[in-house]
Design an enzyme around this catalytic site. Structure first.
Site: not given
Length: 409
Positions: A136, A138, A141, A154, A176
């Protein structure tokens, strides 16, 4: 009558203001009362976590963060529990999200973006070397410390190498949408390494362009663009930047340069010292492995057959390794050794492919070691049968307390 305000304490930490809040957790500023060091205290409500079936995700996040110790990854210091709460003590950073920097200041110069990208690649390459895939990635994070250094955070959707199925791939769709790799969307399994690398490529594009390479209000259209790698680089990008982004955002994970990540990390890597003795285990590690603070007990969730077990030994570490090797080979296992870690691979396939067992030796005290034995791949029941046979062969290695000797009479 005026009374001095008494600060709330959790263990040795004085708890202050709320600095973040989500559905299942609050994050508060706290300070170590003994050292004065600032920390971030993540407070989770057990009842909410169980109600929303988030226990496995939280356990995974904690297990993952304990494996990772890298200057560009948020550190986990300690985990504590009460009847109703779980407290996760983490590194406190003050520079905000990398996302905010893009929103407030727009696209970056290539030299600035290069610095962040190199730190990101260093961190992710290190995670992969530990069998951890973020899944994840991005800008939201990616946090920044007071010196502007990037910190990956995260790990709630991360996967450990134990979650790889017999086909060698991960199968959970997560992440995401704008940053997710095409192979994650097609639901046929994917390599965590190349999936993370794709997300890094999207992040690099965002840093340099100031906008997303794949964006559409219609989710199906967005997926089509991602699957076809349908994007255009802005004209202000240098040729080298365009070339790199195009190499990374290749929709075919087989043809994407598998060593792109390695090449970047080699150029700007954090060197690791060769381990000359087993990794030391501190008091927190011991407590978290014990029944009293085992995460499964914090959640009171019924567990299936255990996939790992541990024993202690007063033998020297090298002797323990030799004994395990001597015991495993007659049972039909190939033995691969690296420092004080071993991988035992059954040459015969079982019900779920070849059983792979990972072992690691930790130093608890100068004359005491803890040995962790866990299933890395294969059938759990076969792992238990193997461990029974192995433990019989290691009878003279395992440290027995007076209480253990009494039980054997």
């Amino acid at each position: 009558m005026n009374k001095a305000k008494v600060k709330r304490r959790v263990g040795k930490y004085e708890v202050g203001r709320t600095i973040g809040e989500g559905t299942f957790a609050k994050v508060k500023f706290a300070r170590n009362a003994e050292t004065g060091e600032p920390v971030a205290l993540k407070i989770l409500d057990k009842e909410k976590v169980l109600k929303h079936k988030m226990a496995e995700q939280i356990e995974r996040e904690i297990a993952t963060m304990k494996l990772i110790k890298h200057p560009n990854v948020i550190r986990l210091y300690e985990v504590m529990g009460s009847k109703t709460k779980i407290f996760i003590v983490m590194e406190f950073v003050t520079g905000g999200e990398l996302f905010d920097k893009i929103v407030n200041h727009g696209r970056m110069r290539e030299d600035e973006a290069r610095r962040y990208f190199q730190q990101l690649i260093n961190a992710i390459d290190y995670c992969h070397s530990r069998g951890v895939y973020h899944r994840d990635l991005k800008p939201e994070n990616l946090l920044l410390d007071a010196y502007g250094n990037l910190k990956v955070s995260d790990f709630g959707f991360s996967a450990l190498s134990q979650q790889v199925r017999d086909d060698g791939l991960l199968h959970t769709s997560c992440g995401t949408p704008n940053y997710v790799a095409p192979e994650v969307l097609n639901d046929r399994g994917y390599d965590g390494t190349t999936a993370d690398l794709w997300s890094c490529g999207v992040i690099l594009f965002v840093l340099l362009a100031g906008y997303l390479p794949f964006d559409d209000s219609n989710l199906m259209n967005l997926y089509k663009k991602i699957s076809a790698a349908e994007f255009n680089c802005p004209p202000w990008l240098s040729f080298n930047a365009m070339k790199l982004i195009t190499r990374i955002l290749d929709p075919n994970p087989i043809t994407v340069s598998s060593n792109t990540l390695g090449k970047f990390s080699q150029e700007h890597h954090v060197t690791e010292k060769k381990e000359e003795q087993p990794a030391a285990m501190n008091a927190f590690d011991l407590i978290s492995m014990s029944k009293g603070l085992n995460l499964s007990n914090l959640f009171d969730v019924e567990q299936e057959f255990k996939r790992e077990t541990r024993f202690t030994s007063k033998c020297p570490a090298n002797e323990i390794i030799s004994k395990i090797e001597e015991a495993a080979k007659p049972l039909g296992f190939d033995v691969h050794k690296k420092n004080y870690k071993m991988r035992l691979e059954n040459v015969k396939a079982g019900r779920k492919g070849n059983l792979n067992v990972a072992t690691e030796i930790f130093q608890v005290a100068p004359s005491l070691h803890m040995v962790e034995v866990r299933k890395a791949r294969g059938d759990t029941l076969e792992f238990h049968e193997f461990y029974k046979k192995l433990s019989t062969c290691l009878d003279d290695v395992v440290w027995k307390t007076g209480e253990d000797m009494q039980d054997m009479k």
